[in-house]
Design a protein around this motif. Structure first.
Motif, PDB file in Angstrom:
ATOM      1  N   TYR A   1       0.962  -1.075   0.082  1.00 28.39           N
ATOM      2  CA  TYR A   1       0.056   0.111  -0.025  1.00 28.39           C
ATOM      3  C   TYR A   1       0.930   1.210  -0.032  1.00 28.39           C
ATOM      4  N   CYS A   2       1.768   1.271   0.707  1.00 25.65           N
ATOM      5  CA  CYS A   2       2.760   2.418   0.784  1.00 25.65           C
ATOM      6  C   CYS A   2       3.491   2.634  -0.359  1.00 25.65           C
ATOM      7  N   ARG A   3       3.977   1.579  -0.961  1.00 22.92           N
ATOM      8  CA  ARG A   3       4.497   1.659  -2.124  1.00 22.92           C
ATOM      9  C   ARG A   3       3.696   2.254  -3.204  1.00 22.92           C
TER      10      ARG A   3
ATOM     11  N   LEU B   1       3.170   6.121  -2.997  1.00 25.87           N
ATOM     12  CA  LEU B   1       4.315   6.796  -3.226  1.00 25.87           C
ATOM     13  C   LEU B   1       4.520   6.787  -4.846  1.00 25.87           C
ATOM     14  N   GLU B   2       4.097   5.817  -5.432  1.00 20.71           N
ATOM     15  CA  GLU B   2       4.144   5.863  -6.916  1.00 20.71           C
ATOM     16  C   GLU B   2       3.151   6.964  -7.518  1.00 20.71           C
ATOM     17  N   GLN B   3       2.173   7.329  -6.762  1.00 23.34           N
ATOM     18  CA  GLN B   3       1.165   8.072  -7.368  1.00 23.34           C
ATOM     19  C   GLN B   3       1.466   9.661  -6.866  1.00 23.34           C
TER      20      GLN B   3
ATOM     21  N   LEU C   1       3.902  16.548   2.559  1.00 18.65           N
ATOM     22  CA  LEU C   1       3.637  16.094   3.990  1.00 18.65           C
ATOM     23  C   LEU C   1       3.049  14.680   4.010  1.00 18.65           C
ATOM     24  N   LEU C   2       2.245  14.182   3.184  1.00 19.20           N
ATOM     25  CA  LEU C   2       1.625  13.034   2.916  1.00 19.20           C
ATOM     26  C   LEU C   2       2.764  11.782   2.383  1.00 19.20           C
TER      27      LEU C   2
END
Length: 264
Positions: free
Chosen positions: A19-21, A24-26, A67-68
């Motif tokens: 989910y984190c990956r 971050l790609e988006q 920040l996100l």
């Protein structure tokens, strides 16, 4: 070491990492550049060699995304460190999917149980029954040691939850107040968690049957949309038990409900 020793089921940890990956790609890579001009410090938001004033709406939007991104990168570092500490094999690809599940609040009104629904729920809304003052955590008073331990568990697992929110269900004139409604951002879905103690009491057993009927009548399925947990009187809940129930909720939803959209 505090984080490395925390137990998260292997599949759920892989889901969190993926989910984190994916997030971050988006997200764009945003930087804040500061320089002194005519004696004053000026800031600019930089995205792909474009510069934006931080006072504009575009600049503010990109700053929030920065920040996100920073928060997601910190989460990913922790989860990947936990994986390397516990497992030798690489992280499997486990694609996060938004799960569309609905709750009927009346005969003709389905509500998607997503982040918007979760945000609409008021925390600690049940004022009809007094609570003891010795089961307190993070400013909220819980009705038992087991409920307090569940609240601590969700907090340590970084799972947002509402305690005894007001929920309307089809077929009922008055709202109900489920013990917990946790939200899982990895699948953009919240679930209902009812905890029962005093299971040697016939009144409690009857109450569990009534709650089961109310939830299923509103279109919800056990172990996909809601779960029940049990414990003896005034004891902590074993987190291994709760983790096994959560695994069923999350992965049952992912296996059974992906791309199955309701007729809204």
């Amino acid at each position: 070491m505090k984080y490395l020793n925390r137990y998260i089921p292997k599949e759920y940890l892989a889901l969190k990492i993926n989910y984190c990956r994916k997030q971050l790609e988006q997200l764009p890579k945003v930087k804040v550049h500061e320089r002194r001009l005519n004696g004053s410090l000026k800031s600019r938001i930089i995205v792909d060699n474009h510069r934006y004033c931080p006072d504009t709406q575009t600049g503010k939007d990109f700053y929030e995304k920065m920040l996100l991104r920073n928060e997601l990168e910190r989460e990913l570092d922790v989860y990947e460190a936990m994986w390397r500490y516990k497992y030798a094999d690489p992280v499997p690809e486990l694609i996060p999917e938004n799960i569309v599940r609905t709750l009927y609040i009346d005969a003709n009104t389905p509500v998607v149980m997503n982040s918007q629904y979760f945000d609409s729920l008021k925390n600690d809304a049940n004022t009809g029954y007094s609570k003891p003052e010795y089961y307190q955590f993070n400013g909220t008073y819980y009705r038992s040691a087991a409920e307090r331990s569940i609240a601590i568990f969700y907090t340590e697992m970084d799972i947002p939850f509402k305690y005894e929110p007001e929920v309307m269900l089809k077929g009922l004139r008055k709202p109900v107040y489920p013990d917990f409604v946790p939200y899982f951002k990895e699948i953009d879905s919240c679930k209902i968690h009812e905890h029962f103690g005093i299971m040697n009491s016939s009144d409690y057993i009857r109450d569990s049957k009534i709650k089961f009927g109310n939830l299923t009548n509103a279109g919800l399925l056990q172990d996909l949309d809601f779960m029940f947990t049990y414990s003896a009187d005034d004891t902590l809940l074993d987190t291994r038990y709760l983790l096994s129930k959560l695994n069923s909720l999350i992965f049952g939803s992912m296996l059974c409900c992906v791309n199955r959209h309701p007729n809204l």
